[in-house]
Design a protein around this motif. Structure first.
Motif, PDB file in Angstrom:
ATOM      1  N   ILE A  32     -29.795 114.336  65.648  1.00 16.01           N
ATOM      2  CA  ILE A  32     -29.143 113.564  64.592  1.00 16.01           C
ATOM      3  C   ILE A  32     -28.214 114.514  63.832  1.00 16.01           C
ATOM      4  O   ILE A  32     -28.651 115.543  63.337  1.00 16.01           O
ATOM      5  CB  ILE A  32     -30.164 112.919  63.650  1.00 16.01           C
ATOM      6  CG1 ILE A  32     -30.994 111.878  64.396  1.00 16.01           C
ATOM      7  CG2 ILE A  32     -29.457 112.277  62.449  1.00 16.01           C
ATOM      8  CD1 ILE A  32     -32.097 111.240  63.568  1.00 16.01           C
ATOM      9  N   VAL A  33     -26.928 114.147  63.789  1.00 13.87           N
ATOM     10  CA  VAL A  33     -25.946 114.994  63.112  1.00 13.87           C
ATOM     11  C   VAL A  33     -25.332 114.306  61.902  1.00 13.87           C
ATOM     12  O   VAL A  33     -24.538 114.906  61.177  1.00 13.87           O
ATOM     13  CB  VAL A  33     -24.828 115.467  64.078  1.00 13.87           C
ATOM     14  CG1 VAL A  33     -25.396 116.393  65.142  1.00 13.87           C
ATOM     15  CG2 VAL A  33     -24.092 114.294  64.695  1.00 13.87           C
ATOM     16  N   GLY A  34     -25.698 113.041  61.664  1.00  9.38           N
ATOM     17  CA  GLY A  34     -25.160 112.337  60.516  1.00  9.38           C
ATOM     18  C   GLY A  34     -25.355 110.847  60.625  1.00  9.38           C
ATOM     19  O   GLY A  34     -26.185 110.375  61.399  1.00  9.38           O
ATOM     20  N   PHE A  35     -24.571 110.109  59.852  1.00  9.55           N
ATOM     21  CA  PHE A  35     -24.658 108.656  59.858  1.00  9.55           C
ATOM     22  C   PHE A  35     -23.262 108.067  59.718  1.00  9.55           C
ATOM     23  O   PHE A  35     -22.316 108.760  59.364  1.00  9.55           O
ATOM     24  CB  PHE A  35     -25.566 108.148  58.727  1.00  9.55           C
ATOM     25  CG  PHE A  35     -24.942 108.164  57.362  1.00  9.55           C
ATOM     26  CD1 PHE A  35     -24.837 109.336  56.632  1.00  9.55           C
ATOM     27  CD2 PHE A  35     -24.432 107.004  56.801  1.00  9.55           C
ATOM     28  CE1 PHE A  35     -24.253 109.347  55.373  1.00  9.55           C
ATOM     29  CE2 PHE A  35     -23.843 106.999  55.536  1.00  9.55           C
ATOM     30  CZ  PHE A  35     -23.755 108.176  54.825  1.00  9.55           C
ATOM     31  N   TYR A  36     -23.153 106.781  60.016  1.00  8.07           N
ATOM     32  CA  TYR A  36     -21.912 106.063  59.736  1.00  8.07           C
ATOM     33  C   TYR A  36     -22.247 104.835  58.905  1.00  8.07           C
ATOM     34  O   TYR A  36     -23.372 104.332  58.928  1.00  8.07           O
ATOM     35  CB  TYR A  36     -21.168 105.657  61.021  1.00  8.07           C
ATOM     36  CG  TYR A  36     -21.859 104.605  61.855  1.00  8.07           C
ATOM     37  CD1 TYR A  36     -21.692 103.248  61.583  1.00  8.07           C
ATOM     38  CD2 TYR A  36     -22.669 104.957  62.932  1.00  8.07           C
ATOM     39  CE1 TYR A  36     -22.323 102.282  62.344  1.00  8.07           C
ATOM     40  CE2 TYR A  36     -23.294 104.000  63.696  1.00  8.07           C
ATOM     41  CZ  TYR A  36     -23.120 102.664  63.402  1.00  8.07           C
ATOM     42  OH  TYR A  36     -23.748 101.705  64.159  1.00  8.07           O
ATOM     43  N   SER A  37     -21.290 104.389  58.136  1.00  3.46           N
ATOM     44  CA  SER A  37     -21.387 103.112  57.432  1.00  3.46           C
ATOM     45  C   SER A  37     -20.002 102.493  57.433  1.00  3.46           C
ATOM     46  O   SER A  37     -19.003 103.203  57.479  1.00  3.46           O
ATOM     47  CB  SER A  37     -21.908 103.293  56.005  1.00  3.46           C
ATOM     48  OG  SER A  37     -20.974 103.951  55.195  1.00  3.46           O
ATOM     49  N   THR A  38     -19.949 101.183  57.414  1.00  5.73           N
ATOM     50  CA  THR A  38     -18.664 100.496  57.436  1.00  5.73           C
ATOM     51  C   THR A  38     -18.320 100.023  56.036  1.00  5.73           C
ATOM     52  O   THR A  38     -19.194  99.826  55.202  1.00  5.73           O
ATOM     53  CB  THR A  38     -18.692  99.286  58.385  1.00  5.73           C
ATOM     54  OG1 THR A  38     -19.709  98.387  57.949  1.00  5.73           O
ATOM     55  CG2 THR A  38     -18.952  99.724  59.819  1.00  5.73           C
ATOM     56  N   GLY A  39     -17.055  99.856  55.801  1.00  4.91           N
ATOM     57  CA  GLY A  39     -16.596  99.359  54.513  1.00  4.91           C
ATOM     58  C   GLY A  39     -15.290 100.000  54.132  1.00  4.91           C
ATOM     59  O   GLY A  39     -14.911 101.039  54.660  1.00  4.91           O
ATOM     60  N   PRO A  40     -14.579  99.398  53.181  1.00  7.24           N
ATOM     61  CA  PRO A  40     -13.266  99.908  52.809  1.00  7.24           C
ATOM     62  C   PRO A  40     -13.309 101.146  51.919  1.00  7.24           C
ATOM     63  O   PRO A  40     -12.297 101.817  51.763  1.00  7.24           O
ATOM     64  CB  PRO A  40     -12.635  98.725  52.054  1.00  7.24           C
ATOM     65  CG  PRO A  40     -13.803  97.978  51.517  1.00  7.24           C
ATOM     66  CD  PRO A  40     -14.915  98.147  52.523  1.00  7.24           C
ATOM     67  N   LYS A  41     -14.469 101.445  51.321  1.00  9.18           N
ATOM     68  CA  LYS A  41     -14.542 102.610  50.445  1.00  9.18           C
ATOM     69  C   LYS A  41     -15.972 103.142  50.399  1.00  9.18           C
ATOM     70  O   LYS A  41     -16.913 102.468  50.800  1.00  9.18           O
ATOM     71  CB  LYS A  41     -14.063 102.262  49.032  1.00  9.18           C
ATOM     72  CG  LYS A  41     -14.887 101.188  48.371  1.00  9.18           C
ATOM     73  CD  LYS A  41     -14.325 100.820  47.014  1.00  9.18           C
ATOM     74  CE  LYS A  41     -15.152  99.680  46.427  1.00  9.18           C
ATOM     75  NZ  LYS A  41     -14.684  99.284  45.131  1.00  9.18           N
TER      76      LYS A  41
END
Length: 137
Positions: free
Chosen positions: A111-120
């Protein structure tokens, strides 16, 4: 489509806390994140998705430059209170079970990180990043 224009933020954490010099994200990872968004949040208002980034930390032997190769990802069940964005939920059991299965298939991927979606970036993203930091080697 508008879903592909959503920004995907990534947080990576190097063991030394100095951060990587370069982050290389494979196309499959980007496609997986967009697919995750399209399946779970596309036709919703304000909802977003969160997932785990898998890959390897690398150090160049001659220049000592640090880099992260993001080679895979998986979606994580995530909920966020629409009225109070500081209240959110990530399924830790699911995350740990999926990480264990991925280690069986590819021991080199961590695990090297995470992602999340959204404009900001949202206020809760900093707390989510602290949570994922615990899983990063």
């Amino acid at each position: 489509p508008s879903s592909t224009r959503k920004k995907i933020r990534m947080a990576t954490e190097e063991a030394s806390h100095s951060g990587p010099g370069e982050v290389v994200v494979k196309p499959l990872v980007l496609l997986s994140a967009v697919d995750h968004y399209n399946r779970c949040a596309r036709d919703t208002r304000g909802r977003r998705v969160v997932g785990v980034l898998l890959g390897e930390h690398q150090v160049d032997g001659t220049t000592k430059a640090k880099s992260v190769q993001v080679t895979n990802s998986f979606a994580v069940p995530f909920e966020e209170d629409a009225r109070n964005p500081t209240i959110w939920y990530v399924d830790h059991d699911f995350l740990e079970n999926m990480a264990a299965m991925h280690r069986k298939v590819s021991a080199r991927e961590k695990i090297v990180g995470f992602y999340s979606t959204g404009p900001k970036i949202r206020e809760a993203d900093f707390a989510i990043e602290r949570l994922f930091r615990r899983y990063c080697p």
